[in-house]
Motif scaffolding. Structure first.
Motif, PDB file in Angstrom:
ATOM      1  N   PRO A 411       9.263  -7.274   2.695  1.00  0.00           N
ATOM      2  CA  PRO A 411       8.004  -7.528   3.623  1.00  0.00           C
ATOM      3  C   PRO A 411       7.910  -6.710   4.586  1.00  0.00           C
ATOM      4  CG  PRO A 411       9.996  -9.054   3.958  1.00  0.00           C
ATOM      5  CD  PRO A 411      10.394  -8.159   2.763  1.00  0.00           C
ATOM      6  N   TRP A 412       7.055  -5.594   4.577  1.00  0.00           N
ATOM      7  CA  TRP A 412       6.599  -4.870   5.565  1.00  0.00           C
ATOM      8  C   TRP A 412       5.336  -4.980   6.316  1.00  0.00           C
ATOM      9  CZ3 TRP A 412       1.930  -2.916   4.646  1.00  0.00           C
ATOM     10  CH2 TRP A 412       1.518  -2.888   3.274  1.00  0.00           C
ATOM     11  N   GLY A 413       5.413  -5.225   7.579  1.00  0.00           N
ATOM     12  CA  GLY A 413       4.197  -5.265   8.352  1.00  0.00           C
ATOM     13  C   GLY A 413       3.536  -6.669   8.060  1.00  0.00           C
ATOM     14  N   ILE A 414       2.242  -6.710   8.357  1.00  0.00           N
ATOM     15  CA  ILE A 414       1.320  -7.971   8.203  1.00  0.00           C
ATOM     16  C   ILE A 414       1.034  -7.988   6.697  1.00  0.00           C
ATOM     17  CG2 ILE A 414      -0.824  -8.936   8.576  1.00  0.00           C
ATOM     18  CD1 ILE A 414      -0.769  -7.598  11.258  1.00  0.00           C
ATOM     19  N   ALA A 415       0.669  -7.003   5.742  1.00  0.00           N
ATOM     20  CA  ALA A 415       0.070  -7.418   4.498  1.00  0.00           C
ATOM     21  C   ALA A 415       1.200  -7.527   3.849  1.00  0.00           C
ATOM     22  CB  ALA A 415      -0.931  -6.121   4.222  1.00  0.00           C
ATOM     23  N   GLY A 416       2.364  -6.617   3.979  1.00  0.00           N
ATOM     24  CA  GLY A 416       3.607  -6.770   3.130  1.00  0.00           C
ATOM     25  C   GLY A 416       4.157  -8.063   3.252  1.00  0.00           C
ATOM     26  N   ILE A 485       5.211   4.719   3.130  1.00  0.00           N
ATOM     27  CA  ILE A 485       3.890   5.107   3.322  1.00  0.00           C
ATOM     28  C   ILE A 485       3.177   3.797   3.483  1.00  0.00           C
ATOM     29  CG2 ILE A 485       1.710   5.741   1.823  1.00  0.00           C
ATOM     30  CD1 ILE A 485       3.385   7.754   0.420  1.00  0.00           C
ATOM     31  N   ALA A 486       3.371   2.780   2.945  1.00  0.00           N
ATOM     32  CA  ALA A 486       2.467   1.634   3.471  1.00  0.00           C
ATOM     33  C   ALA A 486       2.498   1.062   4.753  1.00  0.00           C
ATOM     34  CB  ALA A 486       2.949   0.453   2.370  1.00  0.00           C
ATOM     35  N   GLN A 487       3.978   1.074   5.332  1.00  0.00           N
ATOM     36  CA  GLN A 487       3.988   0.821   6.661  1.00  0.00           C
ATOM     37  C   GLN A 487       3.448   1.893   7.577  1.00  0.00           C
ATOM     38  OE1 GLN A 487       7.963  -0.975   7.206  1.00  0.00           O
ATOM     39  NE2 GLN A 487       7.707  -1.208   9.290  1.00  0.00           N
ATOM     40  N   LEU A 488       3.718   3.066   7.320  1.00  0.00           N
ATOM     41  CA  LEU A 488       3.035   4.046   8.263  1.00  0.00           C
ATOM     42  C   LEU A 488       1.618   4.062   8.167  1.00  0.00           C
ATOM     43  CD1 LEU A 488       5.732   7.115   7.394  1.00  0.00           C
ATOM     44  CD2 LEU A 488       5.613   5.540   9.560  1.00  0.00           C
ATOM     45  N   GLU A 489       1.029   3.644   7.121  1.00  0.00           N
ATOM     46  CA  GLU A 489      -0.379   3.698   7.000  1.00  0.00           C
ATOM     47  C   GLU A 489      -1.201   2.539   7.915  1.00  0.00           C
ATOM     48  OE1 GLU A 489      -2.589   5.927   3.351  1.00  0.00           O
ATOM     49  OE2 GLU A 489      -1.799   4.016   2.778  1.00  0.00           O
ATOM     50  N   GLU A 490      -0.435   1.261   7.565  1.00  0.00           N
ATOM     51  CA  GLU A 490      -0.926   0.193   8.336  1.00  0.00           C
ATOM     52  C   GLU A 490      -0.733   0.524   9.893  1.00  0.00           C
ATOM     53  OE1 GLU A 490      -0.131  -4.529   7.173  1.00  0.00           O
ATOM     54  OE2 GLU A 490       1.614  -3.499   8.357  1.00  0.00           O
ATOM     55  N   ASN A 509       0.911  17.844 -10.201  1.00  0.00           N
ATOM     56  CA  ASN A 509       1.627  16.670 -10.571  1.00  0.00           C
ATOM     57  C   ASN A 509       2.324  15.881  -9.255  1.00  0.00           C
ATOM     58  OD1 ASN A 509       0.764  16.986 -13.137  1.00  0.00           O
ATOM     59  ND2 ASN A 509       2.432  18.563 -13.764  1.00  0.00           N
ATOM     60  N   ARG A 510       3.066  16.670  -8.498  1.00  0.00           N
ATOM     61  CA  ARG A 510       3.737  16.153  -7.167  1.00  0.00           C
ATOM     62  C   ARG A 510       2.688  15.449  -6.327  1.00  0.00           C
ATOM     63  NH1 ARG A 510       8.570  15.642  -9.714  1.00  0.00           N
ATOM     64  NH2 ARG A 510       9.686  17.763  -9.994  1.00  0.00           N
ATOM     65  N   ALA A 511       1.849  16.135  -6.060  1.00  0.00           N
ATOM     66  CA  ALA A 511       0.776  15.714  -5.110  1.00  0.00           C
ATOM     67  C   ALA A 511      -0.132  14.394  -5.674  1.00  0.00           C
ATOM     68  CB  ALA A 511      -0.044  16.866  -4.882  1.00  0.00           C
ATOM     69  N   GLY A 512      -0.039  14.488  -6.962  1.00  0.00           N
ATOM     70  CA  GLY A 512      -0.966  13.382  -7.798  1.00  0.00           C
ATOM     71  C   GLY A 512      -0.097  12.084  -7.514  1.00  0.00           C
ATOM     72  N   GLN A 513       1.435  12.099  -7.614  1.00  0.00           N
ATOM     73  CA  GLN A 513       2.402  10.949  -7.554  1.00  0.00           C
ATOM     74  C   GLN A 513       2.378  10.443  -6.244  1.00  0.00           C
ATOM     75  OE1 GLN A 513       5.743  13.528  -9.528  1.00  0.00           O
ATOM     76  NE2 GLN A 513       6.246  11.397 -10.002  1.00  0.00           N
ATOM     77  N   VAL A 514       2.283  11.248  -5.179  1.00  0.00           N
ATOM     78  CA  VAL A 514       2.287  10.904  -3.903  1.00  0.00           C
ATOM     79  C   VAL A 514       0.984  10.485  -3.403  1.00  0.00           C
ATOM     80  CG1 VAL A 514       2.568  11.328  -1.300  1.00  0.00           C
ATOM     81  CG2 VAL A 514       4.384  12.481  -3.154  1.00  0.00           C
ATOM     82  N   ASN A 515      -0.086  11.011  -3.991  1.00  0.00           N
ATOM     83  CA  ASN A 515      -1.492  10.694  -3.461  1.00  0.00           C
ATOM     84  C   ASN A 515      -1.992   9.053  -4.049  1.00  0.00           C
ATOM     85  OD1 ASN A 515      -3.907  11.618  -2.113  1.00  0.00           O
ATOM     86  ND2 ASN A 515      -4.904  11.309  -4.224  1.00  0.00           N
ATOM     87  N   ALA A 516      -1.068   8.856  -5.148  1.00  0.00           N
ATOM     88  CA  ALA A 516      -1.378   7.661  -5.709  1.00  0.00           C
ATOM     89  C   ALA A 516      -0.975   6.353  -4.812  1.00  0.00           C
ATOM     90  CB  ALA A 516      -0.704   7.511  -7.124  1.00  0.00           C
ATOM     91  N   MET A 517      -0.310   6.698  -3.963  1.00  0.00           N
ATOM     92  CA  MET A 517       0.276   5.858  -3.102  1.00  0.00           C
ATOM     93  C   MET A 517      -0.344   5.582  -1.931  1.00  0.00           C
ATOM     94  SD  MET A 517       3.265   4.816  -4.813  1.00  0.00           S
ATOM     95  CE  MET A 517       3.745   3.917  -3.575  1.00  0.00           C
ATOM     96  N   PHE A 518      -1.493   6.511  -1.576  1.00  0.00           N
ATOM     97  CA  PHE A 518      -2.192   6.241  -0.253  1.00  0.00           C
ATOM     98  C   PHE A 518      -3.277   5.387  -0.814  1.00  0.00           C
ATOM     99  CE2 PHE A 518      -1.050  10.983   0.435  1.00  0.00           C
ATOM    100  CZ  PHE A 518       0.012  10.460   1.056  1.00  0.00           C
ATOM    101  N   THR A 519      -3.431   4.413   0.737  1.00  0.00           N
ATOM    102  CA  THR A 519      -4.705   3.699   0.772  1.00  0.00           C
ATOM    103  C   THR A 519      -5.907   4.340   1.659  1.00  0.00           C
ATOM    104  OG1 THR A 519      -3.420   1.703   0.707  1.00  0.00           O
ATOM    105  CG2 THR A 519      -5.573   1.489   1.509  1.00  0.00           C
TER     106      THR A 519
END
Length: 616
Positions: A411-416, A485-490, A509-519
């Motif tokens: 459970p991270w932040g509000i959304a999590g 990533i989710a907590q820092l973006e929120e 490839n590496r950037a694609g893996q990380v970029n997929a996590m971004f909102t």
């Protein structure tokens, strides 16, 4: 269309986890390119492909692709493929998007053709079956030399090998075991437990040294027992011992441990550290000889994490199964929190759960006690914290268990936190959480949240990672359950991601893996580096105020004028997220290293350029 008559590209018992190219490819082929929904994870075997999709407010659903006819619950089919989903109902807009994209883009493929496409992913990784799986998770090390003994250690900011070496210290077994350590004094300097403060080399994620700052005197944050109990005794090998040998130190400490006795009859764990291994001292045969004299079991451990895996088997498997067999029906809406430590944030979560009618039975792991094992069956559900470092303990605890379990994202932040409550209520057989209860709970923190979030808006933090270390961003189970990533973006931060790259294809490839996590991908910047010189320049040029590093003394950051943060700065839950935001904002607003960076400058060999300070 790929020739589907080729031999299968997946062995019958093998599962693969996809890399960045698989994630990006499925995001495109399933119609999510311009959508708030993103593919988070892809894995496949000979029978099916699983795709985890994440979206707004931590919502997730899973899609499964199989040969047509293999899965009765499929809601979209082509001539050769079937698409099904699991979990709660799909969001309203998703079925139409999937139908158009799936039929158009994947319609020409049969299942083996799909597997052949996935086989071209250069970053796919075999996932070992649970019986032999690494206890440390994908990308994690198997020993301490994975931190210090590799050619690109200059780009290591996660110290995964060192954290793995100390993994036994992340649990609380001092009422079950006594410990003997054979090594030299510096081994004790990285040991996180003891009766008093010691030098810290890395930020172990299970410690509260930063989270607890300001709450208690530093020495009171330790979990060591009174010194007279001697939970740990150690040798201290000197340079003379290393050169000339000194087997008497080993026999003396074994004689002492056996002669001292122990009214609790605790098992003795003997830890053989790096120095005796390097100098070739025959420790194991000596310990084996003394184990025959010992009135209690005497077990030999090495510096490798794998040697520590099964010391709890009798308790977690045998004793636990006996307790479950003797137990009656558990109380309704009562849970065990597995992997959630005693802490301010976890206590706040327990209090919050009570507002929704959910009662806590016990917390188990990192506390491992016989009396807790007997209490485990008094719960209707085990809620497990995702943590790859404890996967082996989880596997033993949950093996053939009568208690259902779930492993929701922490459970991270509000959304999590709201998503976490939803999953627990659903597993207990309830519907959606009462939003009036949630809103009333949230209202008491709203002003503090808004103030802390405002401090983070427009600030930047950074990560410098080798390719094999990006799991700290893509898999929260490798960061003690924290969704970085989710907590820092929120919170509102922008991120500078610096990646050690082999070539242009690796960068994609590496950037694609990380970029997929971004909102919010528009907030973030990717840059690569290939040498130590490039890394130092990237750090110096970055506008981020602090970078992620678990190394306590990291001159790569101080010479660049940057502060440092780690998992120790993060807490779970809503009030925990507020404290996290304020800690990180404080780091961004602390300008010491930036203002005095000329004094922290280093030579190519790592020595200070300014060898002395002049005081006026």
């Amino acid at each position: 269309m790929i020739d589907s008559h080729c031999s299968p590209v997946v062995e019958s018992n093998q599962t693969y986890v996809g890399g960045g190219s698989s994630i990006v490819w499925f995001s495109t082929q399933l119609g999510f390119s311009n959508s708030p929904w993103r593919v988070r994870n892809v894995r496949w075997n000979l029978d099916h492909v699983e795709i985890l999709v994440g979206g707004p407010e931590a919502a997730e659903f899973q899609l499964t692709i199989t040969p047509v006819g293999a899965k009765k619950s499929a809601f979209i089919t082509t001539r050769h493929l079937a698409l099904a989903h699991s979990g709660k109902s799909l969001p309203q807009e998703i079925p139409a998007v999937l139908k158009d994209a799936f039929e158009k883009n994947l319609g020409p493929l049969d299942f083996n053709g799909l597997l052949q496409l996935l086989d071209t992913d250069p970053d796919k990784q075999p996932l070992q079956p649970p019986s032999v799986a690494s206890p440390l998770g994908q990308g994690q090390p198997t020993g301490q030399l994975d931190t210090w003994g590799v050619g690109d250690s200059w780009a290591d900011f996660v110290a995964a090998g060192e954290v793995a070496r100390a993994r036994l210290d992340s649990v609380e077994p001092t009422k079950l075991f006594r410990f003997i350590q054979h090594g030299e004094s510096e081994c004790a300097q990285v040991l996180p437990k003891g009766p008093g403060p010691i030098v810290e080399m890395v930020d172990y994620p299970w410690e509260d040294r930063i989270r607890g700052r300001g709450e208690l005197p530093y020495s009171n944050l330790r979990s060591g027992l009174p010194t007279e109990d001697e939970p740990l005794i150690t040798t201290d090998l000197t340079e003379t011992d290393v050169v000339a040998g000194n087997p008497k130190k080993l026999t003396d400490i074994l004689e002492h441990a056996i002669a001292k006795g122990d009214s609790d009859k605790r098992t003795i764990l003997f830890s053989n550290t790096c120095v005796p291994v390097v100098v070739g001292e025959d420790v194991e045969s000596v310990v084996r000889r003394y184990s025959e004299k010992s009135p209690v079991p005497l077990l030999f451990l090495t510096v490798t994490p794998r040697s520590m895996l099964n010391i709890f088997n009798d308790l977690l498997v045998v004793r636990r199964k006996q307790a479950e067999s003797a137990a009656g029906a558990p109380p309704k809406d009562t849970i065990n929190l597995i992997g959630y430590p005693e802490s301010r944030a976890v206590n706040e979560l327990i209090e919050m759960l009570s507002l929704f009618g959910i009662k806590l039975n016990i917390r188990f792991i990192p506390d491992i006690l016989e009396e807790l094992i007997d209490m485990l069956p008094n719960a209707a559900l085990n809620v497990v914290l995702p943590n790859s470092m404890w996967d082996n303990l989880y596997e033993q605890l949950l093996q053939e268990s009568k208690i259902p379990h779930i492993k929701p994202t922490a459970p991270w932040g509000i959304a999590g936190t709201l998503a976490w409550i939803r999953q627990i209520l659903e597993a207990l057989g309830h519907g959606e959480p009462d939003l009036s209860v949630w809103n009333n709970y949230l209202a008491q923190f709203q002003a503090q949240w808004d103030e802390a979030s405002a401090r983070c808006q427009g600030q930047r933090l950074g990560f410098a990672l080798r390719g094999r270390d990006i799991h700290v961003l893509t898999d929260p189970s490798n960061t003690w359950g924290v969704s970085l990533i989710a907590q820092l973006e929120e919170a509102g931060f922008g991120l500078d991601i610096l990646l050690l790259l082999k070539d242009a294809n690796d960068a994609k490839n590496r950037a694609g893996q990380v970029n997929a996590m971004f909102t919010y991908p528009q907030r973030h910047v990717f840059k690569g580096f290939m040498t130590m010189e490039m890394l130092r320049q990237r750090l110096a040029d970055s506008t981020a105020k602090a970078f992620y590093s678990v190394h306590t003394f990291d001159w790569r950051l101080t010479e660049a004028g940057k502060n440092r943060f780690s998992v120790q700065h993060f807490e779970l839950g809503v009030p925990g997220a507020i404290r996290t935001m304020n800690r990180l904002a404080d780091l961004c607003n602390t300008t010491l290293y930036q203002e005095y960076r000329r004094f922290f400058a280093r030579t190519e060999g790592g020595n200070l350029v300014h060898q002395g300070w002049r005081y006026r």
